[in-house]
Enzyme design. Structure first.
Site, PDB file in Angstrom:
ATOM      1  N   TYR A   1      -8.025 -40.444  -5.669  1.00  0.00           N
ATOM      2  CA  TYR A   1      -6.988 -40.147  -6.668  1.00  0.00           C
ATOM      3  C   TYR A   1      -6.667 -38.656  -6.797  1.00  0.00           C
ATOM      4  O   TYR A   1      -5.831 -38.258  -7.613  1.00  0.00           O
ATOM      5  CB  TYR A   1      -7.330 -40.739  -8.038  1.00  0.00           C
ATOM      6  CG  TYR A   1      -8.618 -40.255  -8.638  1.00  0.00           C
ATOM      7  CD1 TYR A   1      -8.694 -39.038  -9.296  1.00  0.00           C
ATOM      8  CD2 TYR A   1      -9.767 -41.026  -8.545  1.00  0.00           C
ATOM      9  CE1 TYR A   1      -9.876 -38.600  -9.841  1.00  0.00           C
ATOM     10  CE2 TYR A   1     -10.957 -40.603  -9.088  1.00  0.00           C
ATOM     11  CZ  TYR A   1     -11.007 -39.378  -9.733  1.00  0.00           C
ATOM     12  OH  TYR A   1     -12.190 -38.951 -10.267  1.00  0.00           O
TER      13      TYR A   1
ATOM     14  N   LYS B   1     -25.296 -45.600  -8.544  1.00  0.00           N
ATOM     15  CA  LYS B   1     -24.899 -46.955  -8.946  1.00  0.00           C
ATOM     16  C   LYS B   1     -25.948 -48.004  -8.567  1.00  0.00           C
ATOM     17  O   LYS B   1     -26.082 -49.020  -9.252  1.00  0.00           O
ATOM     18  CB  LYS B   1     -23.529 -47.303  -8.356  1.00  0.00           C
ATOM     19  CG  LYS B   1     -22.400 -46.468  -8.974  1.00  0.00           C
ATOM     20  CD  LYS B   1     -21.023 -46.873  -8.490  1.00  0.00           C
ATOM     21  CE  LYS B   1     -19.987 -45.871  -9.012  1.00  0.00           C
ATOM     22  NZ  LYS B   1     -18.609 -46.250  -8.760  1.00  0.00           N
TER      23      LYS B   1
ATOM     24  N   ARG C   1     -17.951 -45.545  11.034  1.00  0.00           N
ATOM     25  CA  ARG C   1     -17.911 -44.589  12.133  1.00  0.00           C
ATOM     26  C   ARG C   1     -18.743 -45.058  13.315  1.00  0.00           C
ATOM     27  O   ARG C   1     -18.423 -44.786  14.455  1.00  0.00           O
ATOM     28  CB  ARG C   1     -18.400 -43.210  11.664  1.00  0.00           C
ATOM     29  CG  ARG C   1     -17.291 -42.436  10.980  1.00  0.00           C
ATOM     30  CD  ARG C   1     -17.782 -41.173  10.368  1.00  0.00           C
ATOM     31  NE  ARG C   1     -18.703 -41.457   9.265  1.00  0.00           N
ATOM     32  CZ  ARG C   1     -19.125 -40.556   8.392  1.00  0.00           C
ATOM     33  NH1 ARG C   1     -18.737 -39.309   8.502  1.00  0.00           N
ATOM     34  NH2 ARG C   1     -19.939 -40.891   7.421  1.00  0.00           N
TER      35      ARG C   1
ATOM     36  N   SER D   1     -14.109 -35.252 -12.853  1.00  0.00           N
ATOM     37  CA  SER D   1     -13.874 -36.541 -13.518  1.00  0.00           C
ATOM     38  C   SER D   1     -12.876 -36.466 -14.675  1.00  0.00           C
ATOM     39  O   SER D   1     -12.890 -35.539 -15.472  1.00  0.00           O
ATOM     40  CB  SER D   1     -15.191 -37.088 -14.054  1.00  0.00           C
ATOM     41  OG  SER D   1     -14.931 -38.257 -14.791  1.00  0.00           O
TER      42      SER D   1
HETATM   43  O1  SKM Z   1     -15.151 -40.099 -11.685  1.00  0.00           O
HETATM   44  C1  SKM Z   1     -15.349 -40.868 -12.647  1.00  0.00           C
HETATM   45  O2  SKM Z   1     -15.187 -40.539 -13.815  1.00  0.00           O
HETATM   46  C2  SKM Z   1     -15.809 -42.227 -12.354  1.00  0.00           C
HETATM   47  C3  SKM Z   1     -15.701 -42.690 -11.051  1.00  0.00           C
HETATM   48  C4  SKM Z   1     -16.128 -44.048 -10.645  1.00  0.00           C
HETATM   49  O3  SKM Z   1     -17.345 -43.960  -9.906  1.00  0.00           O
HETATM   50  C5  SKM Z   1     -16.318 -44.981 -11.842  1.00  0.00           C
HETATM   51  O4  SKM Z   1     -17.043 -46.127 -11.419  1.00  0.00           O
HETATM   52  C6  SKM Z   1     -17.024 -44.317 -12.998  1.00  0.00           C
HETATM   53  O5  SKM Z   1     -17.105 -45.232 -14.065  1.00  0.00           O
HETATM   54  C7  SKM Z   1     -16.267 -43.067 -13.461  1.00  0.00           C
END
Ligand code: SKM
Ligand code: ATP
Ligand code: MG
Length: 408
Positions: A191, A55, A140, A12
């Site tokens: 990403y 979540k 899938r 992250s």
């Molecule tokens: O990898 C991260 O830092 C995050 C990924 C997503 O799930 C976001 O929703 C979360 O707030 C932060």
């Protein structure tokens, strides 16, 4: 105390993003489900982001959940106000702003969403609100799946919410975009790598496409606003996006044998304080013998096979200076990997000044010229920046590249 809870969080960027955008200390708090439940029950925090797989749990344990998070069925931002927990979904803001920023319009269009997890639900809400004409979710095993995807060949927008193409399994895509002749935009929530194979394929065809880093930054911007009660400007979010992108991008040096990739690369690494990796040296290390011996025993193919394998690993790294071999870009399968996290600098020197010493493919001036004719187009098409080194030494070449890089 602010931070991120989830199961595994090693990757992250949230701590840096929150620190840069509103100056807070932000911690990574990996935990199992029982601990997550206890964490929300004890409420010993000011605000947290929530990621996979909690979540839904967060949605259930908040005292108040805003309409959007309720509709999506997921909370990624929880604020503790006087002991009451308020839940929001800022992934929605991140995704819709990311799409807008890429200049992609969903209005009146047929949108295919790949995947059925949490991000897929966010994408569905965003696509609805941005005026998509038709939204189809591909899974899938459901009625609309990857086997019968050609029935949706008319799709105009693709949104990938699956992890296909994500580090460490880069170089794959959930669908072949050649199937969709009417494509007008591609959005990938992944990403890492900075450019996924799906996005790369779209860009090669001139289709507007974006990866998930802007989405991550903008969800953090909105979450930071909920946490701090202050507005975080778009300029500050753009600056954070630029900074994280720069930190993660590799400077990749490409050019003819003897054009200075290794020498200039080492100097550039020193100047920028970045690790320098020489692909040829990595090949030698992996093969356990010098390049000339690899050529002698298995020919060029043997060398190229090891080179491709090593390139996949090395190009997955971030924040390095990477010198390619002279012929790395020639193999078509290597080109995506050169680009996945890289900005490509093409070093150009006059052919007469290229030394052929110790280089199996450039033993004579004629051989060097023939190689150049063969490769010229590939080099030009791969280059983000061409660096004319005909009138400069190696230190100067490194300085020119460093300056270009720092001006971005
Ligand atoms: O990898 C991260 O830092 C995050 C990924 C997503 O799930 C976001 O929703 C979360 O707030 C932060
Ligand atoms: N701009 C330059 N001015 C002067 N000498 C240079 C310049 N660029 C490279 N050289 C010299 O050319 C030689 C070859 O450079 P280097 O080994 O860095 O090339 P390379 O691109 O890594 O080659 P290869 O593809 O074979 O790995 C070195 O002696 C280097 O110092
Ligand atoms: Mg070299």
């Amino acid at each position: 105390m602010y931070g991120l809870i989830g199961k595994t969080l090693g990757h992250s960027f949230s701590p840096q993003l929150h620190r840069w955008m509103w100056g807070c200390e932000y911690r990574l708090l990996p935990m199992d489900e029982a601990a997550a439940e206890q964490f929300f029950t004890q409420r010993a925090f000011d605000g947290v982001n929530v990621t996979i797989p909690y979540k839904q749990l967060a949605l259930r344990l908040c005292d108040e959940v805003d309409d959007r998070a309720e509709r999506i069925g997921a909370v990624n931002t929880v604020v503790n106000r006087g002991g009451r927990l308020y839940g929001y979904n800022t992934d929605y803001d991140g995704l819709s702003a990311c799409i807008r920023r890429a200049g992609i319009s969903l209005l009146g269009r047929k949108v295919l969403i790949l995947g059925t997890g949490g991000t897929s639900r966010t994408a569905h809400a965003v696509a609805e609100d941005l005026g998509a004409e038709e939204i189809v979710t591909i899974s899938r095993s459901g009625p609309d799946n990857y086997e019968n995807i050609r029935r949706h060949a008319g799709a105009e927008i693709l949104i990938n919410t699956t992890p296909v193409g994500m580090y460490p399994a880069a170089g794959a895509a959930a669908v072949d975009i050649g199937v969709f002749p009417n494509l007008q935009g591609v959005v990938d929530a992944v990403y890492n790598p900075l450019t996924t194979y799906l996005v790369d394929q779209a860009r090669q065809r001139g289709i507007p496409a974006t990866c998930g880093l802007p989405m991550l930054v903008i969800q953090a911007q909105r979450a930071g606003e909920h946490f701090s009660g202050r507005r975080i400007s778009d300029a500050s979010a753009e600056a954070a996006l630029r900074r994280i992108t720069a930190e993660q991008t590799n400077l990749v040096l490409m050019g003819m044998p003897g054009s200075g990739k290794s020498t200039v690369g080492a100097m550039l690494g020193k100047r920028l304080g970045r690790p320098f990796v020489d692909l040829d040296e990595e090949v030698v290390r992996t093969a356990g013998k010098p390049i000339s011996e690899i050529f002698d025993s298995g020919g060029e193919d043997a060398f190229r096979n090891i080179e491709s394998q090593v390139l996949r690993q090395v190009s997955a790294r971030h924040g390095i200076v990477l010198a390619l071999g002279g012929g790395t870009a020639v193999r078509e399968e290597n080109r995506y990997f050169i680009r996945q996290n890289g900005r490509v600098y093409y070093l150009q020197r006059p052919l007469e000044s290229l030394s052929g010493e110790g280089r199996p493919l450039s033993k004579s001036p004629e051989a060097i010229r023939a190689l150049y004719e063969e490769r010229r187009e590939v080099y030009q098409s791969m280059a983000d920046v061409s660096v004319d080194c005909s009138a400069c030494g190696t230190e100067e070449a490194a300085a020119i590249i460093a300056k270009e890089w720092q001006s971005l």
